[in-house]
Scaffold this active site. Structure first.
Site, PDB file in Angstrom:
ATOM      1  N   HIS A   1       0.458   4.132  -2.804  1.00  0.00           N
ATOM      2  CA  HIS A   1       0.053   5.512  -2.511  1.00  0.00           C
ATOM      3  C   HIS A   1       1.136   6.523  -2.880  1.00  0.00           C
ATOM      4  CE1 HIS A   1      -3.664   4.979   0.283  1.00  0.00           C
ATOM      5  NE2 HIS A   1      -3.675   4.122  -0.705  1.00  0.00           N
TER       6      HIS A   1
ATOM      7  N   TRP B   1     -10.269  -8.810   2.870  1.00  0.00           N
ATOM      8  CA  TRP B   1     -11.052  -9.151   1.679  1.00  0.00           C
ATOM      9  C   TRP B   1     -11.112 -10.655   1.453  1.00  0.00           C
ATOM     10  CZ3 TRP B   1      -7.824  -4.890   1.977  1.00  0.00           C
ATOM     11  CH2 TRP B   1      -8.362  -3.648   1.622  1.00  0.00           C
TER      12      TRP B   1
ATOM     13  N   ARG C   1       0.828  -1.211   0.000  1.00  0.00           N
ATOM     14  CA  ARG C   1       0.000   0.000   0.000  1.00  0.00           C
ATOM     15  C   ARG C   1       0.865   1.265   0.000  1.00  0.00           C
ATOM     16  NH1 ARG C   1      -2.921   2.409   4.785  1.00  0.00           N
ATOM     17  NH2 ARG C   1      -4.308   3.988   3.926  1.00  0.00           N
TER      18      ARG C   1
END
Ligand code: HEM
Ligand code: CA
Length: 270
Positions: free
Chosen positions: A35, A175, A31
């Site tokens: 980002h 998820w 991540r």
């Protein structure tokens, strides 16, 4: 192939050890790299992607980057030990090592990214995708980054690993049933589970009816609703090799946005 000014073999091993000691670090490193790159605007050619500009204000303070101080701080000892690597190269290498460690594809690594000197080059806030929105928003964000629908779906498949943290994003949970593994299970979950609204979380998010342990964001659900996105969800759910290949290509492109004069690194030994 140009020999980098740091011991990439030893650095890879140190990264692997760090991740194996703290499995939650792996997804957060992915991540972080995403980002850092996700501030780019391919039309304006600004936003300082792949330059570790997120170390600086204002970028480190943006709502969407909440929680990314954790992987940034975790890498500091390695930045000290391998002082010749740029932060920008380190963040990308760490993400590649994490993906491979979790069972995802090996991504051919290039080095030579140049660190931002201060926060003056940071892109404006609001360039990262908003999880409460759907295909119109998602498509416009990824178009601005220079990605088509196929690449977009492949990239979002990274939600196969990791989880949402209430205290960072206001969303909660993983998820997939193996949040430390990297494969096409985000897509199989999306297609195979029955998704209903989770009444326990204030932000609108979905949960699987069968176990209620899994989650999907509105921006994930739109991949099912949009016919052009859905085509690739079905493709990747059917074929993990195709997902791995397409993810590797798209993630390499993401982590090379805005860079120039990168060098091939010697191949990783296994
Ligand atoms: C986590 C949104 C695309 C990789 C998250 C979280 C949100 C989010 C809300 C939870 C953050 C937290 O609470 O810790 C989105 C949206 C996207 C998107 C709206 C696009 C529409 C991507 C892409 C990648 C990615 C393209 C990588 C290629 C991850 C990973 C995590 C994560 C690995 C788990 C982090 C952890 O476990 O600490 N994303 N994301 N996401 N995202 Fe995304
Ligand atoms: Ca940046």
């Amino acid at each position: 192939v140009k020999k980098p000014p740091f011991d990439i073999h030893a650095l890879r091993a140190d990264l692997e050890n760090m991740i194996s000691d703290n499995l939650e670090l792996g997804p957060s490193l992915v991540r972080l790299a995403w980002h850092e790159a996700g501030s780019f605007d391919c039309f304006k050619k600004d936003g300082s992607p792949n330059s570790a500009s997120m170390r600086f204000a204002p970028e480190c303070l943006y709502e969407g980057n909440k929680g990314l101080d954790v992987p940034r701080n975790a890498l500091e000892p390695l930045k000290k030990k391998y002082s010749q690597i740029s932060y920008a190269d380190l963040w990308v290498l760490a993400a590649y090592v994490a993906i491979e460690y979790m069972g995802g594809p090996a991504i051919p690594y290039k080095w030579g990214r140049v660190d931002a000197k201060d926060g003056s080059v940071c892109g404006p806030d609001g360039r990262l995708p908003d999880a409460s929105q759907t295909q119109k928003h998602v498509r416009s964000i990824f178009k601005r980054l220079g990605f088509n629908d196929q690449e977009t779906v492949a990239l979002i498949g990274a939600h196969t690993c990791g989880e949402c943290h209430l205290q960072y994003s206001g969303y909660d949970g993983p998820w997939t049933h193996d949040k430390n593994g990297f494969d096409n299970s985000f897509f199989t979950a999306l297609l195979d589970e029955e998704w209903v609204v989770n009444p326990k979380v204030e932000n609108m998010q979905m949960m699987d009816r069968a176990t209620t342990k899994l989650m999907m964001l509105p921006s994930d659900m739109c991949l099912l609703l949009d016919p052009s996105y859905r085509k690739y969800v079905e493709l990747y759910a059917k074929d993990n090799d195709v997902f791995n290949r397409d993810f590797a290509k798209a993630f390499k492109k993401l982590t090379e946005l805005g860079t120039k004069n990168l060098y091939d690194a010697p191949a990783a030994e296994s």
